[in-house]
Scaffold this active site. Structure first.
Site, mmCIF file in Angstrom:
data_model
loop_
_atom_site.group_PDB
_atom_site.id
_atom_site.type_symbol
_atom_site.label_atom_id
_atom_site.label_comp_id
_atom_site.label_asym_id
_atom_site.label_seq_id
_atom_site.Cartn_x
_atom_site.Cartn_y
_atom_site.Cartn_z
ATOM 1 N N LYS A 126 0.864 -1.179 0.000
ATOM 2 C CA LYS A 126 0.000 0.000 0.000
ATOM 3 C C LYS A 126 0.894 1.220 0.000
ATOM 4 O O LYS A 126 2.035 1.157 0.460
ATOM 5 C CB LYS A 126 -0.878 0.030 1.266
ATOM 6 C CG LYS A 126 -2.121 0.881 1.084
ATOM 7 C CD LYS A 126 -3.188 0.102 0.347
ATOM 8 C CE LYS A 126 -4.398 0.906 0.005
ATOM 9 N NZ LYS A 126 -5.481 0.030 -0.487
ATOM 10 N N ASP A 166 -6.989 4.206 -4.584
ATOM 11 C CA ASP A 166 -7.671 3.999 -3.305
ATOM 12 C C ASP A 166 -8.316 5.358 -2.991
ATOM 13 O O ASP A 166 -8.562 6.143 -3.928
ATOM 14 C CB ASP A 166 -6.670 3.557 -2.210
ATOM 15 C CG ASP A 166 -7.358 3.027 -0.952
ATOM 16 O OD1 ASP A 166 -7.803 1.869 -0.963
ATOM 17 O OD2 ASP A 166 -7.489 3.779 0.041
HETATM 18 P P1 NDP Z 1 -12.987 7.485 -2.833
HETATM 19 O O1 NDP Z 1 -11.949 8.503 -2.562
HETATM 20 O O2 NDP Z 1 -13.504 7.304 -4.196
HETATM 21 O O3 NDP Z 1 -14.225 7.713 -1.869
HETATM 22 C C1 NDP Z 1 -14.079 7.723 -0.492
HETATM 23 C C2 NDP Z 1 -15.397 8.132 0.131
HETATM 24 O O4 NDP Z 1 -15.318 7.982 1.551
HETATM 25 C C3 NDP Z 1 -15.731 9.578 -0.120
HETATM 26 O O5 NDP Z 1 -17.120 9.734 -0.123
HETATM 27 C C4 NDP Z 1 -15.103 10.264 1.097
HETATM 28 O O6 NDP Z 1 -15.686 11.524 1.403
HETATM 29 C C5 NDP Z 1 -15.387 9.259 2.186
HETATM 30 N N1 NDP Z 1 -14.324 9.343 3.197
HETATM 31 C C6 NDP Z 1 -13.004 9.138 3.012
HETATM 32 N N2 NDP Z 1 -12.325 9.325 4.135
HETATM 33 C C7 NDP Z 1 -13.244 9.685 5.045
HETATM 34 C C8 NDP Z 1 -13.163 10.030 6.419
HETATM 35 N N3 NDP Z 1 -11.988 10.042 7.068
HETATM 36 N N4 NDP Z 1 -14.322 10.323 7.037
HETATM 37 C C9 NDP Z 1 -15.515 10.313 6.386
HETATM 38 N N5 NDP Z 1 -15.652 10.004 5.091
HETATM 39 C C10 NDP Z 1 -14.538 9.704 4.451
HETATM 40 O O7 NDP Z 1 -12.371 6.110 -2.263
HETATM 41 P P2 NDP Z 1 -12.848 4.614 -2.548
HETATM 42 O O8 NDP Z 1 -14.307 4.564 -2.759
HETATM 43 O O9 NDP Z 1 -11.941 4.053 -3.557
HETATM 44 O O10 NDP Z 1 -12.476 3.918 -1.161
HETATM 45 C C11 NDP Z 1 -13.415 3.744 -0.108
HETATM 46 C C12 NDP Z 1 -12.955 2.621 0.810
HETATM 47 O O11 NDP Z 1 -12.876 1.405 0.041
HETATM 48 C C13 NDP Z 1 -11.567 2.785 1.431
HETATM 49 O O12 NDP Z 1 -11.563 2.164 2.703
HETATM 50 C C14 NDP Z 1 -10.657 2.008 0.493
HETATM 51 O O13 NDP Z 1 -9.468 1.592 1.124
HETATM 52 C C15 NDP Z 1 -11.578 0.830 0.177
HETATM 53 N N6 NDP Z 1 -11.279 0.081 -1.042
HETATM 54 C C16 NDP Z 1 -11.137 0.693 -2.255
HETATM 55 C C17 NDP Z 1 -10.906 -0.063 -3.391
HETATM 56 C C18 NDP Z 1 -10.819 0.556 -4.741
HETATM 57 O O14 NDP Z 1 -10.649 -0.209 -5.703
HETATM 58 N N7 NDP Z 1 -10.944 1.847 -4.902
HETATM 59 C C19 NDP Z 1 -10.738 -1.514 -3.316
HETATM 60 C C20 NDP Z 1 -10.982 -2.072 -2.009
HETATM 61 C C21 NDP Z 1 -11.226 -1.282 -0.929
HETATM 62 P P3 NDP Z 1 -15.050 12.860 0.775
HETATM 63 O O15 NDP Z 1 -15.572 12.937 -0.610
HETATM 64 O O16 NDP Z 1 -15.537 13.922 1.675
HETATM 65 O O17 NDP Z 1 -13.573 12.689 0.847
HETATM 66 O O1 2IT Z 2 -7.807 -1.811 -1.050
HETATM 67 C C1 2IT Z 2 -7.730 -2.268 -2.205
HETATM 68 O O2 2IT Z 2 -7.855 -3.469 -2.434
HETATM 69 C C2 2IT Z 2 -7.478 -1.337 -3.312
HETATM 70 N N1 2IT Z 2 -7.426 -0.129 -3.073
HETATM 71 C C3 2IT Z 2 -7.273 -1.857 -4.701
HETATM 72 C C4 2IT Z 2 -5.823 -2.185 -4.939
HETATM 73 C C5 2IT Z 2 -5.461 -2.585 -6.342
HETATM 74 O O3 2IT Z 2 -4.270 -2.841 -6.522
HETATM 75 O O4 2IT Z 2 -6.295 -2.640 -7.251
#
Ligand code: NDP
Ligand code: 2IT
Length: 453
Positions: A126, A166
């Protein structure tokens, strides 16, 4: 010599002070692994647990960049290369002001076992920065990404370490990062995933995490003779994972009534249907606005300002059948978990990484709430990243249908494997133990095969 898991945990706590998220993630996995230690005495002899909590490499670096007011800004960059026993390091980059070493290490640790569950050859990593893309111009984001990659490029590569997105890192950021990587290396390779489909990306990578979460949840329900049809769902977040979780839930006949961001949350009792979701996607992905604007467009909805989700999140106090936390770690605190249980929630499936606090996970297990743990349920994103690497390696892109079919197959297999390992080593239906044990065993056995490295 017998060393207890508690002693290894104690030593891990001592060696990693002020890293609460990392300790939380390690503790959760070790509690599950404790149940198999008698079956695998070699793990103690080969010090598998002690080695697993020590990242293979941690890279921290300075990221200087100049903002639109011609002021020099300094951020901190990270890449934690956690474990390469089963493949090249793989995992996302997070740009968020809260990023620190503890958060990077917890995410790298989780990623190692998640990637193992995908059954693809992917190690765990990460990275990211405390840079906040919010409120920055496209040019500021580009300058930051170029400076970040000017250091990171020497540590990554298609057979070494393959970053992706992420929180705060989506298509725009991957584009700027990949452009700079290609320029510095003079090489067009699959060293990053989440790329645009015009330049080496896979169809369905943006959708993959959210769709995968729902495929996993659907399989849990199928196993219980239930479906999503007519069910009410709570979803948090409004970014990549939340958006495509809602899209797939809608397709399967569920009604999603909440979404949130770091400023607050919306409650729409009529459901966030396909048209409203399109508005949210436009708002968040292109206008980069706040979820509160949903109420301006749809005045019948409620908006509640709530900037600190780690304190208490009233989103989780609405009555629903199923909950999908898709924002960030520890967004379900003990009080939220109790509210969910008191309101009769039947299933919680984690889209975000470690969104439920330790007490919350225990409460769900104790009260018989079906619980889909993050490292299994949200593995669809990295799985399609693995498929993107396969397409890059062969230089032949796959159709959307083919990727979707593979994703469904992978999520179904992860579900079935979690269930099978739970039954064999823990208790029937304990997806948390099942996923932790299944993910762990493959990495541990590979480490033994490869000697002391
Ligand atoms: P994005 O940046 O696209 O969206 C994140 C969302 O969560 C936004 O709505 C954001 O609000 C909110 N958020 C982030 N941090 C906080 C916080 N500290 N408090 C309150 N709200 C918060 O990220 P993703 O959708 O990609 O990621 C969301 C989760 O999924 C994370 O935990 C990530 O690690 C996990 N994840 C992501 C993957 C991916 O492929 N993208 C794969 C697997 C897991 P705001 O707009 O205000 O920042
Ligand atoms: O938390 C996760 O699994 C991710 N943010 C996706 C990582 C990736 O390499 O596609």
């Amino acid at each position: 010599m017998f060393v207890s898991i508690e002693a290894i945990l104690e030593e891990t706590r001592r060696k990693n002070p002020k890293q609460p998220e990392f300790i939380q993630a390690v503790t959760e996995v070790f509690r599950s692994i404790e149940k198999v230690m008698d079956s695998f005495p070699d793990f103690i002899y080969h010090k598998i647990l002690e080695r697993m909590v020590e990242p293979e490499r941690v890279i921290m670096f300075r990221v200087p960049w100049v903002d639109d007011n011609e002021q020099l800004q300094i951020n901190r960059g990270f890449r934690v290369e956690m474990n390469s026993a089963i493949g090249p390091y793989k995992g996302g980059l997070r740009f968020h002001p809260s990023v620190n070493l503890s958060i990077m290490k917890f995410l790298g640790f989780e990623q190692t076992f998640k990637n193992s569950l995908t059954s693809l050859s992917l190690g765990g990593a990460k990275g990211g920065s405390d840079f906040d893309p919010k409120g920055k111009s496209d040019l500021e984001v580009m300058r930051f990404c170029q400076s970040f990659m000017s250091e990171l490029y020497r540590h990554i590569g298609e057979n070494t370490d393959v970053p992706a997105g992420d929180i705060g890192v989506g298509g725009r950021e991957i584009g700027y990062l990949f452009g700079q990587y290609k320029r510095l290396r003079n090489q067009f390779s699959g060293a990053m995933t989440g790329k645009g489909t015009n330049w080496g990306g896979s169809f369905l990578r943006p959708e993959a995490t959210g769709y995968g979460v729902v495929y996993y949840a659907a399989r849990i329900l199928e196993n219980k003779g239930e479906t999503f049809d007519g069910k009410t769902c709570l979803v948090s977040g409004s970014g990549n994972v939340a958006q495509y979780t809602v899209e797939k839930l809608n397709e399967l006949g569920a009604r999603v009534v909440t979404l949130s961001d770091s400023s607050g949350y919306i409650f729409d009792p009529e459901g966030i249907d396909a048209e409203k979701l399109k508005f949210v996607m436009e708002l968040k992905n292109f206008r980069r606005g706040r979820i509160g604007e949903y109420k301006e467009k749809y005045p019948h909805a409620e908006y509640h300002h709530n900037p600190d989700v780690t304190n208490f999140n009233p989103l989780w106090n609405h009555k629903a059948d199923y909950a999908f936390p898709c924002a960030t770690e520890n967004e379900i605190n003990p009080k939220d978990a109790k509210n969910l249980v008191d309101n009769g929630i039947k299933m919680v499936v984690e889209g975000a990484n470690m969104p439920t606090c330790e007490e919350g996970v225990d409460l769900f297990q104790e009260k018989g709430v079906l619980f889909g743990p993050a490292k299994a349920a949200n593995a669809g994103g990295v799985a399609v990243s693995g498929l993107e690497m396969a397409q890059n390696g062969s230089r032949i892109p796959w159709s959307r249908e083919k990727v979707d079919k593979e994703l469904l197959k992978i999520m179904t297999r992860i579900h079935d494997m979690s269930l099978e390992y739970a039954e064999r080593y823990s208790e029937p239906g304990n997806y948390l133990d099942g996923a932790n044990i299944a993910g762990f065993l493959k990495v541990a056995q590979s480490m033994i095969d490869q000697g002391y490295v």
